[in-house]
Design a protein around this motif. Sequence first.
Motif, PDB file in Angstrom:
ATOM      1  N   ALA A 121       0.935  -1.214  -0.024  1.00 51.29           N
ATOM      2  CA  ALA A 121      -0.074  -0.020  -0.129  1.00 51.29           C
ATOM      3  C   ALA A 121       0.937   1.203  -0.140  1.00 51.29           C
ATOM      4  O   ALA A 121       0.681   2.171  -0.765  1.00 51.29           O
ATOM      5  CB  ALA A 121      -1.146  -0.004   1.214  1.00 51.29           C
ATOM      6  N   ASP A 122       1.834   1.251   0.862  1.00 50.86           N
ATOM      7  CA  ASP A 122       2.904   2.507   0.818  1.00 50.86           C
ATOM      8  C   ASP A 122       3.492   2.533  -0.496  1.00 50.86           C
ATOM      9  O   ASP A 122       3.491   3.840  -0.989  1.00 50.86           O
ATOM     10  CB  ASP A 122       3.974   2.215   1.955  1.00 50.86           C
ATOM     11  CG  ASP A 122       3.369   2.328   3.503  1.00 50.86           C
ATOM     12  OD1 ASP A 122       2.504   3.176   3.585  1.00 50.86           O
ATOM     13  OD2 ASP A 122       3.876   1.733   4.161  1.00 50.86           O
ATOM     14  N   GLN A 123       4.009   1.771  -1.044  1.00 52.42           N
ATOM     15  CA  GLN A 123       4.318   1.517  -2.457  1.00 52.42           C
ATOM     16  C   GLN A 123       3.475   2.270  -3.380  1.00 52.42           C
ATOM     17  O   GLN A 123       3.776   2.982  -4.281  1.00 52.42           O
ATOM     18  CB  GLN A 123       4.867   0.263  -3.044  1.00 52.42           C
ATOM     19  CG  GLN A 123       5.910   0.391  -4.411  1.00 52.42           C
ATOM     20  CD  GLN A 123       6.162  -1.081  -4.646  1.00 52.42           C
ATOM     21  OE1 GLN A 123       5.977  -1.819  -4.175  1.00 52.42           O
ATOM     22  NE2 GLN A 123       7.067  -1.179  -5.632  1.00 52.42           N
ATOM     23  N   MET A 124       2.310   1.648  -3.509  1.00 54.20           N
ATOM     24  CA  MET A 124       1.143   2.389  -4.314  1.00 54.20           C
ATOM     25  C   MET A 124       0.893   3.630  -4.225  1.00 54.20           C
ATOM     26  O   MET A 124       0.765   4.440  -4.893  1.00 54.20           O
ATOM     27  CB  MET A 124      -0.306   1.299  -3.911  1.00 54.20           C
ATOM     28  CG  MET A 124      -1.294   1.835  -4.700  1.00 54.20           C
ATOM     29  SD  MET A 124      -1.118   1.717  -6.728  1.00 54.20           S
ATOM     30  CE  MET A 124      -2.131  -0.176  -6.811  1.00 54.20           C
ATOM     31  N   ILE A 125       0.748   3.891  -2.885  1.00 47.44           N
ATOM     32  CA  ILE A 125       0.578   5.442  -2.510  1.00 47.44           C
ATOM     33  C   ILE A 125       1.534   6.494  -3.086  1.00 47.44           C
ATOM     34  O   ILE A 125       1.133   7.617  -3.535  1.00 47.44           O
ATOM     35  CB  ILE A 125       0.414   5.726  -0.898  1.00 47.44           C
ATOM     36  CG1 ILE A 125      -0.778   5.118  -0.420  1.00 47.44           C
ATOM     37  CG2 ILE A 125       0.479   7.188  -0.425  1.00 47.44           C
ATOM     38  CD1 ILE A 125      -0.930   5.052   1.202  1.00 47.44           C
ATOM     39  N   THR A 126       2.733   6.086  -3.087  1.00 45.01           N
ATOM     40  CA  THR A 126       3.724   6.959  -3.690  1.00 45.01           C
ATOM     41  C   THR A 126       4.304   6.956  -5.113  1.00 45.01           C
ATOM     42  O   THR A 126       5.008   7.460  -5.695  1.00 45.01           O
ATOM     43  CB  THR A 126       5.081   7.046  -2.722  1.00 45.01           C
ATOM     44  OG1 THR A 126       5.347   5.504  -2.730  1.00 45.01           O
ATOM     45  CG2 THR A 126       4.896   7.215  -1.359  1.00 45.01           C
ATOM     46  N   SER A 127       3.325   6.038  -5.726  1.00 47.90           N
ATOM     47  CA  SER A 127       3.777   5.897  -7.234  1.00 47.90           C
ATOM     48  C   SER A 127       3.279   6.991  -7.952  1.00 47.90           C
ATOM     49  O   SER A 127       2.493   7.822  -7.569  1.00 47.90           O
ATOM     50  CB  SER A 127       3.273   4.538  -7.677  1.00 47.90           C
ATOM     51  OG  SER A 127       1.753   4.278  -7.553  1.00 47.90           O
ATOM     52  N   PRO A 128       3.496   7.044  -9.107  1.00 47.45           N
ATOM     53  CA  PRO A 128       3.384   8.373 -10.149  1.00 47.45           C
ATOM     54  C   PRO A 128       1.845   8.169 -10.331  1.00 47.45           C
ATOM     55  O   PRO A 128       1.292   7.257 -10.603  1.00 47.45           O
ATOM     56  CB  PRO A 128       4.008   8.137 -11.386  1.00 47.45           C
ATOM     57  CG  PRO A 128       5.145   7.090 -11.033  1.00 47.45           C
ATOM     58  CD  PRO A 128       4.719   6.410  -9.809  1.00 47.45           C
ATOM     59  N   ALA A 129       1.211   9.404 -10.599  1.00 43.30           N
ATOM     60  CA  ALA A 129      -0.216   9.509 -10.682  1.00 43.30           C
ATOM     61  C   ALA A 129      -0.401   9.435 -12.102  1.00 43.30           C
ATOM     62  O   ALA A 129       0.440   9.695 -13.141  1.00 43.30           O
ATOM     63  CB  ALA A 129      -0.566  10.954 -10.302  1.00 43.30           C
ATOM     64  N   VAL A 130      -1.747   8.661 -12.338  1.00 46.45           N
ATOM     65  CA  VAL A 130      -2.292   8.376 -13.562  1.00 46.45           C
ATOM     66  C   VAL A 130      -3.419   9.023 -13.790  1.00 46.45           C
ATOM     67  O   VAL A 130      -4.317   9.274 -12.852  1.00 46.45           O
ATOM     68  CB  VAL A 130      -1.998   6.700 -13.823  1.00 46.45           C
ATOM     69  CG1 VAL A 130      -0.875   6.208 -13.510  1.00 46.45           C
ATOM     70  CG2 VAL A 130      -3.180   6.208 -12.741  1.00 46.45           C
ATOM     71  N   PRO A 131      -3.947   8.971 -14.857  1.00 43.47           N
ATOM     72  CA  PRO A 131      -5.457   9.522 -15.285  1.00 43.47           C
ATOM     73  C   PRO A 131      -6.508   8.512 -14.584  1.00 43.47           C
ATOM     74  O   PRO A 131      -6.092   7.397 -14.139  1.00 43.47           O
ATOM     75  CB  PRO A 131      -5.701   9.252 -16.622  1.00 43.47           C
ATOM     76  CG  PRO A 131      -4.454   9.484 -17.184  1.00 43.47           C
ATOM     77  CD  PRO A 131      -3.318   8.944 -16.380  1.00 43.47           C
TER      78      PRO A 131
END
Length: 221
Positions: free
Chosen positions: A39-49
């Motif tokens: 979850a922490d990795q997902m939260i800080t990943s680049p934003a997408v549409p």
Amino acid sequence: MRQILFAIVIGLCGTGYLMRLGFWQLERLEWKEGLIAAADQMITSPAVPLPPNPDPEKDRYRPVTVSGRFTDAEAHVLTSTREQGPGFLIITAFETDDGRRILVDRGYVRETARNTPRPGHPASVTGNLNWPDDVTSSTPAPDIAANMWFGRDVTAMAAQLQTEPVMVIAREDTGDGITAQPATAAFRNDHLGYSVTWFGLALVWAGMTIYWLWRIRTRRV
């Protein structure tokens, strides 16, 4: 001799079972830490549409960017922060440039600012998709007439504000005096404490068994 064998069997079975529960909690701890790390990795990943059909499991915490405009349709969720005390989360209906209507958790305001007028305006929001687990069986039902909610119930709020059952939690302030409360990996992780409890009970059980054997021996002397 029969009493001694019986006490040994009971002692070994009980201690073994309690030890197994302790090790099982350690396995659960490792599993939960894996969930938190993902979850922490997902939260800080680049934003997408914004995905066309976000999935509450696959897309939970996925960073997205949406452009469009805030409306003046809001839901107010009773909350409290350690730094600022009691207040409300402002959940606003947001109309995207491509015609979708979603929920945006804009963040926190003090109680005194709850009913401050916040006219709709254009905005671009970067945040994280989430379907919060705020509502339990003990959560009071929302007071719709007073627009007071006691948890972020995405489905019910979407029905009330006429949006998709999709919520973006803003990462940064979106204006109007609202302080963003970015998404965090909200998982309860009590497994270490549980494992210590089970191991402690196993130790007590073993101690009681030794005492029992001692009592049997002293009675036979």
